[in-house]
Design a protein around this motif. Sequence first.
Motif, PDB file in Angstrom:
ATOM      1  N   GLY A 158       0.814  -1.207   0.000  1.00 13.37           N
ATOM      2  CA  GLY A 158       0.000   0.000   0.000  1.00 13.37           C
ATOM      3  C   GLY A 158       0.844   1.251   0.000  1.00 13.37           C
ATOM      4  O   GLY A 158       2.070   1.212   0.083  1.00 13.37           O
ATOM      5  N   ARG A 165     -11.113  -5.940   7.813  1.00  9.79           N
ATOM      6  CA  ARG A 165     -10.340  -5.504   6.649  1.00  9.79           C
ATOM      7  C   ARG A 165     -11.212  -4.948   5.514  1.00  9.79           C
ATOM      8  O   ARG A 165     -10.866  -3.919   4.916  1.00  9.79           O
ATOM      9  N   VAL A 167      -8.968   0.765   5.134  1.00  9.39           N
ATOM     10  CA  VAL A 167      -7.951   0.984   4.107  1.00  9.39           C
ATOM     11  C   VAL A 167      -6.604   0.662   4.734  1.00  9.39           C
ATOM     12  O   VAL A 167      -6.458   0.638   5.959  1.00  9.39           O
ATOM     13  N   THR A 168      -5.612   0.404   3.903  1.00  7.88           N
ATOM     14  CA  THR A 168      -4.295   0.046   4.426  1.00  7.88           C
ATOM     15  C   THR A 168      -3.206   0.897   3.789  1.00  7.88           C
ATOM     16  O   THR A 168      -3.306   1.321   2.624  1.00  7.88           O
ATOM     17  N   ASP A 194      -6.491   1.683   8.664  1.00  6.10           N
ATOM     18  CA  ASP A 194      -7.104   2.975   8.938  1.00  6.10           C
ATOM     19  C   ASP A 194      -8.565   2.971   8.517  1.00  6.10           C
ATOM     20  O   ASP A 194      -9.010   2.124   7.731  1.00  6.10           O
ATOM     21  N   PRO A 219     -11.538   4.587   6.390  1.00  5.05           N
ATOM     22  CA  PRO A 219     -11.490   5.233   5.068  1.00  5.05           C
ATOM     23  C   PRO A 219     -11.790   6.727   5.094  1.00  5.05           C
ATOM     24  O   PRO A 219     -11.341   7.462   4.215  1.00  5.05           O
TER      25      PRO A 219
END
Length: 365
Positions: free
Chosen positions: A6, A237, A241-242, A253, A255
Amino acid sequence: MTKTNGPVLTPRALNRATLARQHLLTRSSLSALDAVEHLLGLQAQNVKPPYYALAARLDGFRPEELSQALQARDAVRIVTMRSTIHLHTAEDALTLRPLVQGARERELHNFRKGLVGVDLDRLTALSRKLVEEEPRTMQQLREALLVEWPDADPQSLSVAARCRLPLVQVTPRGLWGRSGQVALTTVEHWLGRPAEPVPTPDATVLRYLAAFGPASVKDMQTWAGLTRLRDAFERLRPRLVTFRDEHGVELFDLPDAPLPDADTPAPPRFLPEFDNLLLSHADRTRVVPPELKGRYWQGNRAYCTLLVDGFLAGLWRLEEESLTIEPFGELTGAQREDVVEEAERMLTTMAGPSSFDIRFGTVLS
């Protein structure tokens, strides 16, 4: 450590994101109680730190507001994360303590030699009866338990009671300008309602990210003093978001959480000892420059800290009407002016209009 491909977030980007969520980039208009809820509690080993923590984060904060919440039993002081006293909302005290109860049970393994022959279930029932009859100091509780188990280690008995029961510090302990010795009862008795069943950690993961993210699984485990939280992150998940840090560690995190530009200005902030900003990540470089690791601790003592440009930059100490500020390095003229201005604001918030001597000097003796 799990690694991902990411987007990369630098320490400065992580710093600004975390400061924004901690209300340290721009002060919030939240009420004291709403801020305590958002931050999932405030470190409260001592009486004053929660007040200074909110003074740094809230616009228009008055210490009396938090004190009134404690007196009204809308907030309580209780052992939760990392086996330390936190100031929580009443609702969080009833849910977060059950979440970490397993860790408190495991903590007792360190004291098993002092508890030989002690029936822990009986100790729990007796301790609950004693503190719900009337709030008791830990010494009073320990002495009563020693009558039942005279051969046990006194400290181990009191630790067992603290780990087995959700004990709150009753007021006037914790009130602004009053305080008092630590007297304890159960959270259920103090609030007049039962604790919640042990929750899954999923909801707390989302709240942790809202207050401390972006963060890794290990970061949250450090904050909570728990292990085996990866399953909760994996369940969540699809909703998250990653990112990754500069070492490739996966960061989760929300989004819609704020991600300010890394160059966003960060005003100076005066934080109390044990502020959760500095304790709630496995990798603290988002706030503590690597060369300053350990500079805000001495033995078991933590010092009040100064943030400049968002990062740890010094210590401070308030004694009577004198505030001493010790920068770790040279500050520019503009930075010194900003630090003094923030110091004046903090002192006015906490003490009202008054005359304080603000000086740059040595905090560590």
